[in-house]
Design an enzyme around this catalytic site. Structure first.
Site, PDB file in Angstrom:
ATOM      1  CG  ASP A  65       0.290 -17.179   8.543  1.00  0.00           C
ATOM      2  OD1 ASP A  65       1.354 -17.116   9.183  1.00  0.00           O
ATOM      3  OD2 ASP A  65      -0.835 -17.276   9.093  1.00  0.00           O
ATOM      4  CB  ALA A  81       1.493   0.349   6.631  1.00  0.00           C
ATOM      5  N   PRO A  97       0.789  -1.225   0.000  1.00  0.00           N
ATOM      6  CG  PRO A  97      -0.189  -1.169   2.094  1.00  0.00           C
ATOM      7  CD  PRO A  97       0.481  -2.097   1.133  1.00  0.00           C
ATOM      8  CG  ASN A  98      -0.314   4.334   1.196  1.00  0.00           C
ATOM      9  OD1 ASN A  98      -1.254   4.878   0.612  1.00  0.00           O
ATOM     10  ND2 ASN A  98      -0.446   3.791   2.390  1.00  0.00           N
ATOM     11  CB  SER A 154      12.248   4.744   5.302  1.00  0.00           C
ATOM     12  OG  SER A 154      11.280   3.840   5.828  1.00  0.00           O
ATOM     13  NE  ARG A 208       9.898   6.524   8.788  1.00  0.00           N
ATOM     14  CZ  ARG A 208       8.946   6.288   7.873  1.00  0.00           C
ATOM     15  NH1 ARG A 208       9.065   5.258   7.040  1.00  0.00           N
ATOM     16  NH2 ARG A 208       7.893   7.083   7.776  1.00  0.00           N
ATOM     17  CG  ASN A 265       8.350  -1.810   0.551  1.00  0.00           C
ATOM     18  OD1 ASN A 265       7.733  -1.929   1.616  1.00  0.00           O
ATOM     19  ND2 ASN A 265       8.969  -0.695   0.210  1.00  0.00           N
ATOM     20  NE  ARG A 319       3.907   6.709   1.331  1.00  0.00           N
ATOM     21  CZ  ARG A 319       4.183   5.540   1.929  1.00  0.00           C
ATOM     22  NH1 ARG A 319       4.742   4.543   1.269  1.00  0.00           N
ATOM     23  NH2 ARG A 319       3.871   5.361   3.192  1.00  0.00           N
ATOM     24  CD  GLU A 371       9.734  -7.251   5.276  1.00  0.00           C
ATOM     25  OE1 GLU A 371       9.100  -8.319   5.348  1.00  0.00           O
ATOM     26  OE2 GLU A 371       9.731  -6.406   6.183  1.00  0.00           O
ATOM     27  CG  HIS A 374      10.976  -2.005   4.753  1.00  0.00           C
ATOM     28  ND1 HIS A 374       9.614  -1.909   4.614  1.00  0.00           N
ATOM     29  CD2 HIS A 374      11.224  -3.219   5.280  1.00  0.00           C
ATOM     30  CE1 HIS A 374       9.059  -3.023   5.054  1.00  0.00           C
ATOM     31  NE2 HIS A 374      10.013  -3.844   5.464  1.00  0.00           N
ATOM     32  CE1 TYR A 400       8.725   5.365   3.240  1.00  0.00           C
ATOM     33  CE2 TYR A 400       7.051   7.103   3.247  1.00  0.00           C
ATOM     34  CZ  TYR A 400       7.599   5.961   3.800  1.00  0.00           C
ATOM     35  OH  TYR A 400       7.042   5.412   4.932  1.00  0.00           O
ATOM     36  NE  ARG A 405       6.636   4.748   9.929  1.00  0.00           N
ATOM     37  CZ  ARG A 405       5.552   4.801   9.166  1.00  0.00           C
ATOM     38  NH1 ARG A 405       5.278   3.816   8.349  1.00  0.00           N
ATOM     39  NH2 ARG A 405       4.742   5.844   9.209  1.00  0.00           N
TER      40      ARG A 405
HETATM   41  C1  DQA Z   1       8.032   1.340   3.962  1.00  0.00           C
HETATM   42  C2  DQA Z   1       8.053   1.564   5.477  1.00  0.00           C
HETATM   43  C3  DQA Z   1       6.684   1.337   6.073  1.00  0.00           C
HETATM   44  O1  DQA Z   1       6.723   1.579   7.459  1.00  0.00           O
HETATM   45  C4  DQA Z   1       5.673   2.264   5.439  1.00  0.00           C
HETATM   46  O2  DQA Z   1       4.380   2.008   5.953  1.00  0.00           O
HETATM   47  C5  DQA Z   1       5.683   2.221   3.953  1.00  0.00           C
HETATM   48  C6  DQA Z   1       6.980   2.173   3.274  1.00  0.00           C
HETATM   49  C7  DQA Z   1       9.409   1.677   3.320  1.00  0.00           C
HETATM   50  O3  DQA Z   1       9.613   1.283   2.166  1.00  0.00           O
HETATM   51  O4  DQA Z   1      10.237   2.343   3.939  1.00  0.00           O
HETATM   52  O5  DQA Z   1       4.650   2.293   3.297  1.00  0.00           O
HETATM   53  O6  DQA Z   1       7.773  -0.029   3.709  1.00  0.00           O
END
Ligand code: DQA
Length: 146
Positions: free
Chosen positions: A87, A77, A9-10, A103, A108, A74, A17, A99, A101, A22, A112
């Site tokens: 799972d 959240a 998401p996002n 950031s 943070r 990734n 954003r 995995e 990320h 980011y 997180r």
């Molecule tokens: C994120 C870190 C997460 O905490 C956040 O909700 C994101 C982006 C990152 O790529 O740093 O949406 O996964």
């Protein structure tokens, strides 16, 4: 190597954003970077983004049958609370997973700092911006060649 890259998401709002966290690169620019690096390394990268937990799980389950040889995810959240994605990742033991990320989630807000999905993955990268995705690709290739 046939790779699946999942963004949660996002992440489609990259560049829009919180650019101070980011970065100012768009999601399309991230896809371009992933695809061109994959090509350079002789991989294919199927990129999937969704804001919906169930859609991410459905795509992960498809990977069981579609010949996927490595997953970069990734989970956005969902990282911090989705035991369902944990799972689903655990259900694919034969496929190496990284995995990523953008950031540094360890530096943070407190919520997180915990990833409930990373323990289901082989590699965990954070705080490297979009380079995390290409480094993840290198790790999955090295994993294959072990
Ligand atoms: C994120 C870190 C997460 O905490 C956040 O909700 C994101 C982006 C990152 O790529 O740093 O949406 O996964």
């Amino acid at each position: 190597m046939k790779l699946l890259v999942i963004n949660g998401p996002n992440l489609n709002f990259l560049g829009i954003r919180e650019p101070e966290i980011y970065g100012s690169e768009s999601y399309e620019a991230l896809l371009e970077k992933i695809r061109s690096y994959a090509k350079e390394r002789g991989c294919s990268a199927d990129c999937f983004q969704s804001n919906h937990e169930g859609a991410i799980i459905d795509r992960l389950q498809e990977a069981y049958r579609d010949g996927t040889e490595g997953i970069i995810i990734n989970p956005g959240a969902f990282t911090h609370y989705s035991y369902a994605i944990h799972d689903a990742l655990k259900s694919l033991p034969g496929i190496p997973k990284a995995e990523v990320h953008l950031s540094d989630i360890t530096a943070r807000e407190e919520f997180r700092a915990t990833s409930v999905t990373a323990p289901a993955c082989d590699y965990f990268l954070y705080g490297k911006g979009t380079d995390g995705y290409t480094e993840a690709m290198d790790l999955l290739l090295a994993h294959r060649d072990k």
